[in-house]
Write a protein that holds these residues in place. Structure first.
Motif, short mmCIF file in Angstrom:
data_model
loop_
_atom_site.label_atom_id
_atom_site.label_comp_id
_atom_site.label_asym_id
_atom_site.label_seq_id
_atom_site.Cartn_x
_atom_site.Cartn_y
_atom_site.Cartn_z
N UNK A 78 0.84 -1.20 0.00
CA UNK A 78 0.00 0.00 0.00
C UNK A 78 0.87 1.25 0.00
N UNK A 79 0.38 2.37 -0.59
CA UNK A 79 1.16 3.60 -0.57
C UNK A 79 1.40 4.08 0.85
N UNK A 80 2.49 4.78 1.00
CA UNK A 80 2.85 5.36 2.29
C UNK A 80 2.46 6.84 2.25
N UNK A 100 11.49 -1.70 -10.15
CA UNK A 100 11.18 -3.10 -10.44
C UNK A 100 12.32 -4.00 -9.98
N UNK A 101 12.55 -4.12 -8.69
CA UNK A 101 13.60 -5.03 -8.22
C UNK A 101 13.28 -6.46 -8.61
N UNK A 102 14.32 -7.23 -8.90
CA UNK A 102 14.11 -8.61 -9.35
C UNK A 102 14.02 -9.59 -8.19
N UNK A 103 14.38 -9.14 -7.00
CA UNK A 103 14.29 -9.99 -5.82
C UNK A 103 13.60 -9.22 -4.70
N UNK A 104 13.01 -9.96 -3.80
CA UNK A 104 12.32 -9.33 -2.67
C UNK A 104 13.32 -8.63 -1.76
N UNK A 105 12.87 -7.50 -1.19
CA UNK A 105 13.74 -6.73 -0.31
C UNK A 105 12.93 -6.26 0.88
N UNK A 106 13.62 -6.11 2.00
CA UNK A 106 12.95 -5.58 3.19
C UNK A 106 13.12 -4.07 3.34
N UNK A 107 13.80 -3.44 2.39
CA UNK A 107 14.01 -2.00 2.48
C UNK A 107 12.73 -1.26 2.15
N UNK A 108 12.65 -0.02 2.58
CA UNK A 108 11.46 0.78 2.34
C UNK A 108 11.44 1.37 0.95
N UNK A 160 6.24 4.49 -8.76
CA UNK A 160 6.34 3.26 -9.55
C UNK A 160 6.69 2.07 -8.66
N UNK A 161 7.59 2.28 -7.70
CA UNK A 161 7.93 1.20 -6.77
C UNK A 161 6.67 0.76 -6.01
N UNK A 162 5.88 1.73 -5.60
CA UNK A 162 4.63 1.43 -4.92
C UNK A 162 3.67 0.66 -5.82
N UNK A 163 3.53 1.15 -7.07
CA UNK A 163 2.58 0.54 -8.00
C UNK A 163 2.99 -0.86 -8.44
N UNK A 164 4.29 -1.15 -8.41
CA UNK A 164 4.78 -2.43 -8.92
C UNK A 164 4.95 -3.49 -7.84
N UNK A 165 4.54 -3.20 -6.62
CA UNK A 165 4.74 -4.18 -5.54
C UNK A 165 3.99 -5.48 -5.80
N UNK A 166 2.89 -5.42 -6.54
CA UNK A 166 2.12 -6.63 -6.81
C UNK A 166 2.50 -7.29 -8.14
N UNK A 167 3.46 -6.73 -8.84
CA UNK A 167 3.88 -7.32 -10.12
C UNK A 167 4.62 -8.64 -9.86
N UNK A 168 4.18 -9.72 -10.45
CA UNK A 168 4.86 -11.01 -10.21
C UNK A 168 6.33 -10.94 -10.61
N UNK A 169 7.18 -11.51 -9.79
CA UNK A 169 8.62 -11.43 -10.05
C UNK A 169 9.03 -12.08 -11.37
N UNK A 170 8.40 -13.17 -11.81
CA UNK A 170 8.80 -13.72 -13.11
C UNK A 170 8.54 -12.80 -14.30
N UNK A 171 7.59 -11.86 -14.14
CA UNK A 171 7.29 -10.93 -15.23
C UNK A 171 8.21 -9.71 -15.25
#
Length: 252
Positions: A1-3, A233-241, A169-180
């Motif tokens: 969700x947006x911050x 669009x990071x390719x791996x999950x991250x815990x950073x904000x 864009x980072x916010x909007x792409x959080x639900x983008x599947x990583x394979x895509x």
């Protein structure tokens, strides 16, 4: 969700910049400017690109359901319109008119309006990373003081716009599947390369006048774009904000 708190910080930053602009005022247009024909044509085309009313972007921002972000978008659009005004005054100071349209801007507008907010911001980000080396070249490559001052004012804004769009864009792409994501990145890079090709061909005489080679310009744009793409669009999950204006490079 947006911050919302982070977007509130963006709104505060845009408002602070607007207050600073009012306090310092415009360059002294009465000094006049001297612009070679190649720069006149180039600035006229960039002025058209800066002069949109932003209605489509505002509508999409409102539909996204985050009023804090929508408020920041309106302030962003106001800055872009101010750029168009500054360039119009610069051309007038050199004794030249603006133009009402150009085919490159028409293509850009149709592309970014094609789908939703995410595509619009992806295309806008491409425009911003191209604008930064352009206005830097205009600032540093001309002996005309009024042109240098105008380009410096616009450049400072454009450098802030890149992380603003990247954050959303980072916010909007959080639900983008990583394979895509690699495929989306490839398409995004293709858009950048296409836009760069157009600029390098259409503005080649101006870049030569400013002492910038096509290779130098392309490398500068790609250097700004690479972290935008990787952050949004990071390719791996991250815990950073979420990224902020201070986490993305913006050189002077």
């Amino acid at each position: 969700m947006p911050d919302p708190q982070t977007f509130a910080r963006w709104t505060a930053e845009f408002e602070a910049k607007a207050t600073a602009r009012t306090r310092t005022g415009d360059p002294d247009w009465s000094l006049g400017a001297t612009l070679p024909p190649a720069l006149v044509r180039s600035i006229q085309r960039f002025q058209v690109g800066e002069s949109g009313d932003g209605a489509n972007l505002m509508s999409k921002a409102d539909a996204a359901g985050d009023p804090t972000y929508a408020a920041a978008v309106r302030l962003f659009i106001a800055e872009e319109q101010n750029h168009a005004r500054l360039l119009r005054h610069l051309l007038a100071a050199a004794g030249h008119p603006t133009i009402s349209r150009h085919w490159t801007d028409a293509i850009f507008v149709h592309l970014r309006r094609a789908l939703g907010l995410r595509l619009e911001l992806m295309v806008l980000s491409v425009a911003e990373v191209i604008a930064v080396p352009y206005y830097r070249a205009l600032r540093d490559g001309t002996p005309d003081p009024l042109t240098t001052r105008t380009a410096a004012l616009i450049l400072a804004d454009e450098q802030r716009h890149i992380p603003f769009h990247t954050h959303r864009l980072r916010t909007a792409c959080t639900t983008t599947p990583y394979p895509l994501r690699p495929l989306i990145r490839a398409v995004w890079w293709t858009i950048l390369c296409g836009a760069l090709l157009v600029v390098l061909l259409d503005h080649a005489p101006a870049l030569r006048q400013l002492g910038v080679t096509r290779t130098e310009f392309a490398r500068a744009a790609c250097a700004h774009f690479a972290p935008v793409c990787a952050t949004a669009l990071p390719l791996r999950r991250s815990r950073t904000g979420f990224p902020t204006a201070r986490r993305l490079p913006a050189t002077g």
